[in-house]
Structures are given as C-alpha cells and as structure tokens.
Design a protein around this motif. Structure first.
Motif, PDB file in Angstrom:
ATOM      1  N   LEU A   6       0.702  -1.116  -0.065  1.00  0.00           N
ATOM      2  CA  LEU A   6       0.048   0.054  -0.078  1.00  0.00           C
ATOM      3  C   LEU A   6       1.086   1.348  -0.070  1.00  0.00           C
ATOM      4  N   THR A  27       3.072   5.954  -4.667  1.00  0.00           N
ATOM      5  CA  THR A  27       2.503   6.653  -3.678  1.00  0.00           C
ATOM      6  C   THR A  27       3.707   7.441  -2.591  1.00  0.00           C
ATOM      7  N   ALA A  59      -6.395   6.683   1.391  1.00  0.00           N
ATOM      8  CA  ALA A  59      -7.052   6.208   0.216  1.00  0.00           C
ATOM      9  C   ALA A  59      -6.646   4.944  -0.260  1.00  0.00           C
ATOM     10  N   ASN A  60      -5.264   4.443  -0.076  1.00  0.00           N
ATOM     11  CA  ASN A  60      -4.893   3.114  -0.466  1.00  0.00           C
ATOM     12  C   ASN A  60      -5.546   2.200   0.545  1.00  0.00           C
ATOM     13  N   TYR A  61      -5.694   2.582   1.780  1.00  0.00           N
ATOM     14  CA  TYR A  61      -6.303   1.726   2.816  1.00  0.00           C
ATOM     15  C   TYR A  61      -7.759   1.340   2.309  1.00  0.00           C
ATOM     16  N   ARG A  62      -8.643   2.484   1.974  1.00  0.00           N
ATOM     17  CA  ARG A  62     -10.043   2.371   1.819  1.00  0.00           C
ATOM     18  C   ARG A  62     -10.209   1.402   0.429  1.00  0.00           C
ATOM     19  N   GLU A  63      -9.160   1.587  -0.417  1.00  0.00           N
ATOM     20  CA  GLU A  63      -9.296   0.763  -1.760  1.00  0.00           C
ATOM     21  C   GLU A  63      -9.024  -0.819  -1.303  1.00  0.00           C
ATOM     22  N   PHE A  64      -8.300  -0.987  -0.492  1.00  0.00           N
ATOM     23  CA  PHE A  64      -7.943  -2.122   0.155  1.00  0.00           C
ATOM     24  C   PHE A  64      -8.914  -2.992   0.701  1.00  0.00           C
ATOM     25  N   GLU A 115     -12.388  -1.800   0.537  1.00  0.00           N
ATOM     26  CA  GLU A 115     -13.399  -2.031  -0.401  1.00  0.00           C
ATOM     27  C   GLU A 115     -13.320  -3.157  -1.294  1.00  0.00           C
ATOM     28  N   THR A 116     -12.212  -3.482  -1.808  1.00  0.00           N
ATOM     29  CA  THR A 116     -11.713  -4.487  -2.705  1.00  0.00           C
ATOM     30  C   THR A 116     -11.935  -5.783  -1.940  1.00  0.00           C
TER      31      THR A 116
END
Lengths: 283, 279
Positions: A145, A150, A233-238, A240-241
């Motif tokens: 992440l 990043t 932002a990266n954690y949110r994507e992680f 949600e995925t």
C-alpha cells in the motif's frame, strides 16, 4: 459508574511491560469489550497531548474496559529503545491481550492504534481471532500500500504543500523572527523513517493475511496530514476490494496527531460513537 | 513490579486530596544512598522527554539512589484534567511526592531534580521538602518567556499544516482576559494557569539556596547561556556550591524521535556520585 484505574504489568519476551487498566464499574464477572491502545513509534501509553488518557477515560465511562501500555523499549517498560521493532510490538500486543483475558471476562477485543500503532493493530488482527474491531488513527501505509508511486506522490505532495505555505512572505517573516528550528517542527509533522525492503515484504504478507479479517474497522485521519491522506486512500481501496467492513473519516484541516482540543474531541467522539454502535459493550 | 539483582521498580498511586498521583519508584536492591525526586516538564515536553527521564532514573538507581518519578495532577497518568490545575497545585504535588519518597527511607536526604519547567517548580518546592541538592536540567527561568515561545511554536505548526494562522497573540490574550481557556496544541490552558505560569521567575528565587546545585545547559554551543550564567552566579551568592555543565545533545524534549541522551545522563550521575562522596 464507579470506574477503577489500576497500574498493571505483564511479561513479553522476558521483559516487563507496564500500563494502566481502566475498568468500568460494571458487576464483577460481566462480559467486557476491551480497547487496547497502541501508541506510535517513539511514543508511550499517554499518547500525543495525553489523548490516549482522555479517550480511555471517556470510553470507560461508556462502559468499555481499556488497557494502555508501553511497548518494550518505550515509556516505562523494560527493554532497549533501539531494539523495538514492529514485530516486537506485535508480540507485545499479543501478550497484552493474553494478560487481559486472564484477568477479566473479555468478550471482545478492539485494538486502537495511532500512526505505526495502527500497523501493529492490523498485524495482530491478521493473526488473532480475538480481535474483532480496529480503530486506526492516522495510520501509516504498510507493505504494497506504500507503492513507489505513492511514496513519490507523498514526497511531491508534501514538498509542494510546504513550498506553497512557505512561499507566503508573511509566513517566512514570522518564522525568521522566531528562535525556532523549523526542521524540527517539520520532522515532528512528518513522522518516523521508511521501513526496509524486508519489512515492506513482511508487511505485504501481513496485509494478505489481514484480507481474511471479518471484524469492523474505522479509520480517521487529518485533512492536513499529507502522508496519511494518501495512505487512507490506499487503505480504503484495500478494504473495499476485499469487502471488509470499514468506515473512513477525514477530520478537516487536522494534522497527524490531532494537535488541538477541537480535533481531539472530534476524533474521540467519532470513535466512541462507532464503538457504541458496534454493540456488546457492558453498560 | 520487576525484581532482579540490581533494582526493582514499583508503580504506585499517591493519594492527593480527592485526586491521586501516578508514580513509579525505582529502588536499588541494597539500601538507598539517597532519594531522588524527578519533576517532569509540561505540555508535550513531558511525552518527548519521558523515556530519557526513565533511563536517567534507572541509571541513578544503579548507582544506589532510590528515584521517584511522578505525574502532576492533570498530567500523564495522574487523575484530573489539565485545565483544572495550576502551578500551586503542582508545587503541592511535588511536596506530596516528596513525603511519599521520604517515607520509604526517612534517614536519607532528598535530591530534587527538574527538567525544563519542572526546574521552576522544583525551585519553589525544594525548601518545603528539605532537599539538600538540586539538579536543574535545561531550566526554564521565565514562565512568561516560556509561554510566549510555546505559543509561537504552536502558531508555526498551525501555519505549516494549514497554510495560515487563525490566532494571534492579541486574540489569545483577549480570550484569557474574558476568562476563556485557550488551546495550546491540545492542552487546555486556563486563565489561572496562564497567569500563574507567567508569574514564574526563577531569578526571583528565595535568598536561601540548596547546599549543592547542578545546572545543565543542553545546547550545541560550547558555553553556558548568559541567562544560566546569571542563575549560577545568583545561586553561588546565596551560598550554594554550584556546578554548571554544558551537554551537547539534541533538545530531546522537543523531538518526536527516540534520542540518545547518554551524555546528559552521565553528567547527572557523575555529579551525584561526586557529591555523594563529599557528603
């Protein structure tokens, strides 16, 4: 409610770790949800501007049990400062939970971590089924992440932010008239050093295991905290995925450690509300 | 509590009226040669300096001192909220901690040690607790100057994170005059605390001074600051045997990182050993 605060100690890897246990005034033997506080890299169980103490006391008044402790090599715990690693902090957290479970009827464990303490929380939750919820304050990015793009974006973003702010004549005039080392102020805002390649690999493996976590997560970060905004932002994507239950909240204008009474209150209130909504707290 | 060949450590709660003080006692395995009471700095300096003071306590303990570190009311792990207390309360807390420490070895004398603003508080309390020696680590001499500096740092932090400052010195003073509590980076400072802290002035200390005093300037320079030179001179004129030392180390009380403060610790433990031998 008649709350109790007690100094406690327990062993981890042959060292004595010290902390404070906050118990709500619930009937003896009643099942408790316990929030374990995990401080940032160089910090102690007090937290920035005593935020952990304030939060723990408010959560205890809400009916939660809280444990604040110093990692090995930090605060009042045994061990050398230079020997502490994320791995040793995860081991310390495991021992803290073991100690709690032995002392009280703990029905649920919540880990609350700030900055690198959030990484410790994720790593422990990845391998410990007793952890059922995570509260992540200003979490550091970990593993993949923290991609090179990043990192570069973070560096560029932070550089541009500071250049923008420092390009204002009024700002420079005020800074130059003060006997203050602005590099130290900036370092205080930036945070600890980058992990090694091996640590990054290990963190990525941890994230893979964490993908199976079925508890709930809340993540709070400051809007002026450049490094954590990208990490969030990266954690949110992680999350949600992998369809993990997660809420992500930005505290407008706040910095990394929420250095104001208003920001502190916003973060603690949001955390309390979220935890109370999880249910199963002993009130 | 940890037990071992060298020393033992005990977390203690000291009742203080309706409140309580959290403290940690570092006691040598053999009978203590003397008692050291450490007075913490304030605000976020307490957090940054914490581990250094723990390491210092352990080093002093290895040398035979029983050392008590504690949190003032409204600070650290002690009871209460920061805005409820002021300078006078914290001087009372030093007295209470001193009474507790003395109760552990009544025939031993107390050495009072302070860091930063802890020094100013220690200077107000040393006589009441009968301290014979005083250790002043990077002492704050003027509460008014200290508050001004802390506010400026807060303003810089605000500018570097948000790009603008929403407060000014004038607006802070206005708020205080109106009886409002002001926000110092997450620490609520009441008008009473602001007034009492601004009134702290080490240069206006009492005519009497402790028998022996160590003054340490933590600086990148190779000489004592003019203000500390003046302090040393004043203490000597009142009969104190003063050692002034310059220690080249980063200002750990202001830093986020883990800092090696072995020079500061050695300076302090060496002085304690020398002054022990001459007692």
């Amino acid at each position: 409610m008649n709350m109790i605060e007690t100094p406690v100690s327990f062993e981890s890897s042959g060292r004595i770790l010290r902390g404070i246990l906050h118990l709500p005034g619930t009937p003896a033997g009643a099942p408790l949800t316990c929030v374990v506080f995990l401080n940032g890299w160089p910090g102690s169980r007090i937290g920035p501007h005593r935020m952990f103490v304030t939060a723990a006391r408010q959560l205890t008044a809400d009916g939660f049990c809280c444990l604040r402790f110093d990692f090995g090599g930090r605060g009042e715990s045994d061990g050398l400062a230079a020997e502490a690693t994320i791995r040793s902090m995860v081991a310390d957290t495991r021992c803290a939970i073991n100690s709690l479970v032995a002392q009280a009827n703990i029905s649920r464990v919540v880990l609350l971590g700030i900055c690198s303490g959030a990484k410790v929380a994720i790593a422990e939750a990845a391998d410990d089924a007793r952890v059922q919820a995570l509260v992540l304050w200003s979490p550091e990015a970990m593993g993949h992440l923290r991609s090179p793009a990043t990192k570069a974006a973070r560096s560029a973003s932070m550089a541009m932010e500071y250049i923008h702010k420092l390009s204002k004549p009024g700002t420079w005039k005020k800074i130059l008239t003060f006997d203050v080392n602005t590099r130290m102020v900036q370092k205080a805002l930036v945070g600890p050093a980058e992990p090694t390649e091996e640590e990054t690999r290990e963190e990525s493996q941890t994230l893979q295991r964490f993908g199976s976590f079925r508890g709930s997560v809340i993540l709070l970060y400051g809007g002026s905290d450049g490094q954590t905004r990208l990490a969030a932002a990266n954690y949110r994507e992680f999350f949600e995925t992998r369809r993990l239950k997660c809420e992500v909240h930005e505290i407008p204008h706040a910095n990394h450690n929420f250095y104001s009474l208003a920001w502190e209150k916003t973060v603690i209130d949001a955390t309390r509300k979220w935890l109370l909504n999880l249910g199963n707290c002993a009130t | 509590m940890k037990s071992g060949p060298a020393y033992r450590e005990e977390q203690v709660i000291i009742p203080q009226g309706a409140d309580w003080l959290y403290a940690m006692l570092h006691a040598p395995a053999s009978p203590a040669k003397n008692l050291v009471l450490i007075c913490n700095p304030l605000f976020e300096e307490r957090k940054s300096a914490h581990r250094v003071l723990v390491d210092m306590a352990r080093s002093l303990c290895l040398q035979g001192s029983a050392v008590l570190r504690f949190d003032y009311r409204g600070c650290g792990d002690s009871s209460g909220s920061f805005e409820s207390f002021s300078v006078r309360d914290w001087i009372d807390d030093i007295r209470a901690a001193g009474v507790f420490l003395k109760s552990r070895a009544p025939d031993r004398h107390i050495v009072l040690a302070g860091l930063r603003l802890g020094c100013a508080l220690a200077m107000q309390a040393w006589r009441d607790i009968g301290a014979e020696r005083l250790v002043l680590l990077e002492p704050i001499l003027s509460g008014a100057e200290y508050l001004d500096q802390e506010f400026r740092k807060s303003l810089i932090k605000e500018m570097m994170t948000s790009g603008s400052g929403t407060r000014t010195g004038e607006s802070v003073h206005d708020d205080l005059l109106q009886g409002k509590t002001v926000d110092f980076d997450g620490f609520p400072v009441s008008p009473v605390l602001y007034r009492d802290m601004a009134a702290l002035d080490v240069s206006r200390h009492e005519a009497a001074s402790p028998r022996k005093v160590l003054v340490v300037n933590v600086t990148s320079l190779d000489h004592l600051s003019p203000k500390l030179l003046k302090l040393c001179s004043s203490l000597k004129s009142h009969g104190s045997d003063v050692q002034a030392s310059v220690v080249s180390e980063p200002p750990f009380w202001n830093l986020v990182d883990i800092v090696d403060s072995s020079n500061l610790i050695k300076t302090t433990t060496d002085w304690m050993q020398v002054t022990d031998e001459h007692d």
